[in-house]
Enzyme design. Structure first.
Site, PDB file in Angstrom:
ATOM      1  N   LYS A 179     -13.734  -0.502   5.909  1.00 55.27           N
ATOM      2  CA  LYS A 179     -14.315  -1.314   4.843  1.00 55.27           C
ATOM      3  C   LYS A 179     -15.391  -2.245   5.387  1.00 55.27           C
ATOM      4  O   LYS A 179     -16.465  -2.359   4.819  1.00 55.27           O
ATOM      5  CB  LYS A 179     -13.255  -2.163   4.140  1.00 55.27           C
ATOM      6  CG  LYS A 179     -11.864  -1.602   4.126  1.00 55.27           C
ATOM      7  CD  LYS A 179     -11.663  -0.534   3.088  1.00 55.27           C
ATOM      8  CE  LYS A 179     -10.323   0.137   3.347  1.00 55.27           C
ATOM      9  NZ  LYS A 179      -9.871   1.027   2.353  1.00 55.27           N
ATOM     10  N   ASP A 187      -0.940  -5.634   9.412  1.00 56.98           N
ATOM     11  CA  ASP A 187      -1.967  -4.688   8.960  1.00 56.98           C
ATOM     12  C   ASP A 187      -3.176  -5.512   8.522  1.00 56.98           C
ATOM     13  O   ASP A 187      -3.150  -6.195   7.500  1.00 56.98           O
ATOM     14  CB  ASP A 187      -1.411  -3.862   7.787  1.00 56.98           C
ATOM     15  CG  ASP A 187      -2.391  -2.778   7.336  1.00 56.98           C
ATOM     16  OD1 ASP A 187      -3.563  -2.801   7.784  1.00 56.98           O
ATOM     17  OD2 ASP A 187      -1.992  -1.926   6.518  1.00 56.98           O
ATOM     18  N   TRP A 223       0.863  -1.188   0.000  1.00 59.05           N
ATOM     19  CA  TRP A 223       0.000   0.000   0.000  1.00 59.05           C
ATOM     20  C   TRP A 223       0.901   1.240   0.000  1.00 59.05           C
ATOM     21  O   TRP A 223       1.805   1.345   0.847  1.00 59.05           O
ATOM     22  CB  TRP A 223      -0.846  -0.050   1.269  1.00 59.05           C
ATOM     23  CG  TRP A 223      -1.835   1.053   1.458  1.00 59.05           C
ATOM     24  CD1 TRP A 223      -2.709   1.554   0.544  1.00 59.05           C
ATOM     25  CD2 TRP A 223      -2.072   1.776   2.684  1.00 59.05           C
ATOM     26  NE1 TRP A 223      -3.479   2.532   1.116  1.00 59.05           N
ATOM     27  CE2 TRP A 223      -3.106   2.696   2.429  1.00 59.05           C
ATOM     28  CE3 TRP A 223      -1.512   1.735   3.966  1.00 59.05           C
ATOM     29  CZ2 TRP A 223      -3.603   3.563   3.396  1.00 59.05           C
ATOM     30  CZ3 TRP A 223      -2.005   2.591   4.932  1.00 59.05           C
ATOM     31  CH2 TRP A 223      -3.038   3.499   4.648  1.00 59.05           C
TER      32      TRP A 223
HETATM   33  C1  LMR Z   1      -6.844   1.944  -0.581  1.00 61.35           C
HETATM   34  O1  LMR Z   1      -5.778   1.335  -0.555  1.00 61.35           O
HETATM   35  O2  LMR Z   1      -7.371   2.351  -1.631  1.00 61.35           O
HETATM   36  C2  LMR Z   1      -7.580   2.205   0.703  1.00 61.35           C
HETATM   37  O3  LMR Z   1      -6.913   1.625   1.761  1.00 61.35           O
HETATM   38  C3  LMR Z   1      -7.879   3.640   0.894  1.00 61.35           C
HETATM   39  C4  LMR Z   1      -6.672   4.418   1.304  1.00 61.35           C
HETATM   40  O4  LMR Z   1      -6.704   5.029   2.380  1.00 61.35           O
HETATM   41  O5  LMR Z   1      -5.700   4.438   0.558  1.00 61.35           O
END
Ligand code: LMR
Length: 402
Positions: free
Chosen positions: A249, A214, A133
């Site tokens: 979510k 996470d 992420w």
């Molecule tokens: C995502 O990865 O799209 C979600 O977790 C929203 C975010 O906060 O980035």
């Protein structure tokens, strides 16, 4: 004194939330947003869950108070979340060596975990998957960590490269921090097998590493307990770790910023001491958590009628994402788009990787009004009957010509 000159140079927009801003500003009526991980129903809306509406009704009727909450949050919420994540009967729960802190979303939980580690003198080296992420590296760097990466998927982007992953983590020094995605890996949708989780747990134990898990999507993959199975492989007798979880979510409570950070320490006594440092990390950061989202989650999880109803709502979201995955594979295959797409159907959670170049991603956006993240991460939970075919057509075009 003027502001520093760097402050006058615009920073790059956020790689995920910045796309939603750009999408909103795009005047094309045919535009498609598959960037941020948000669930939409068949009509393209992200509705408030019926259990959440009922919980809010009860909270409004009770007209409580807006007084400050404790630094580490509402006690009942903290207990409910701990049991949801670890299982009420688990030794880490019954012994008291696991303690939860209410945080502003999973992001808040990760930041509290990061600050806790930095302020108590943990290793400043943190390993994360490549890819991960995009907020992970920037957040942990901002908290003062030196970030190293371990490879995750092989060249296809759709299978874990077990040897490369274990090989890289084998280089970590004792005490180093390892960030793992508990379930529904973001951005790949590819999760470790049960056997690989065991090997990761063995390696962590052998090398004396400290995991942060996470767990932002518990229940979006296969089910609430099923999605915690990998994490539970790490919660071994005496093992210590941190977990961040989120209800953005799974309760569709995105804007309420509700989540938690769990410390699993060696003993109940240690957990209490660590919790005192967690409170320092929170106090200097945002003082104490916002109440409303946690009040909703507490109301639902503690009610014997609302809780199963929420689990059914969660199961319906999960089923819809699975259906979207199967429909996407069919749509890509129907256009004979080169590539083996079948594994998308068996991946977990909201995301899948299309494996595009940055030029292809830009072409998707500029020519077709299709917004995807990075090198082609798509939010599979964002498909509807009306945007699936236009997306597949656009993808076919950029892969053929991009
Ligand atoms: C995502 O990865 O799209 C979600 O977790 C929203 C975010 O906060 O980035």
């Amino acid at each position: 004194m003027p502001l520093p000159s760097l402050a006058r140079i615009p920073a790059p927009s956020d790689p995920i939330l910045g796309l939603t801003e750009a999408f909103k500003a795009d005047p094309r009526t045919t535009k498609i947003n598959l960037s941020s991980g948000v669930f939409v129903d068949a009509s393209g809306k992200t509705p408030v869950l019926p259990t959440v509406i009922e919980a809010e009704r009860r909270l409004a009727a009770a007209a409580g108070t807006k007084l400050y909450r404790p630094i580490d949050g509402d006690d009942v919420y903290r207990g409910l979340v701990r049991s949801l994540v670890l299982g009420a009967d688990h030794e880490a729960v019954t012994s008291g060596r696991a303690l939860a802190t209410q945080t502003p979303g999973g992001t808040g939980g990760l930041r509290v975990a990061a600050d806790l580690l930095r302020q108590t003198g943990a290793s400043s080296t943190l390993w994360m998957s490549e890819p991960t992420w995009p907020n992970h590296p920037q957040m942990f760097k901002a908290a003062g960590f030196a970030v190293k990466t371990y490879p995750y998927t092989d060249a296809t982007g759709r299978r874990i490269d077990e040897a490369a992953l274990l090989g890289a983590l084998g280089q970590a020094e004792p005490g180093d921090i390892v960030l793992l995605h508990g379930a529904c890996h973001n951005p790949t949708g590819v999760d470790p097998s049960a056997e690989l989780w065991r090997k990761i747990g063995d390696l962590i134990e052998e090398r004396g590493l400290l995991p942060i898990v996470d767990l932002a999507y518990q229940g979006f993959g296969d089910g609430l307990r099923e999605d915690a199975a990998g994490l539970m492989e790490l919660v071994r007798p005496g093992a210590e770790l941190l977990v961040s979880t989120s209800f953005s979510k799974t309760f569709s409570l995105y804007s309420e910023r509700v989540g938690a950070m769990l410390v699993i320490a060696r003993s109940a006594e240690d957990a209490k001491a660590v919790q005192s440092h967690v409170k320092v990390a929170v106090r200097v950061n945002y003082s104490n958590p916002p109440a409303h989202g946690a009040d909703i989650v507490r109301t639902v999880l503690s009610d014997e009628a609302l809780r199963p109803q929420w689990e059914a709502e969660l199961a319906a979201m999960r089923a819809r994402i699975k259906d979207n995955r199967a429909a996407l594979v069919a749509a890509l295959q129907a256009r004979a788009i080169p590539g083996d797409w079948t594994s998308i159907a068996s991946q977990r959670g909201m995301f899948a990787m299309m494996g595009l170049t940055l030029e292809q991603v830009a072409r998707l956006r500029d020519v077709h009004g299709v917004y995807v993240v990075g090198k082609g991460r798509i939010n599979v939970a964002g498909f509807t009957a009306s945007n699936m075919d236009p997306f597949a057509d656009a993808l076919a075009e950029v892969i053929a010509n991009g």
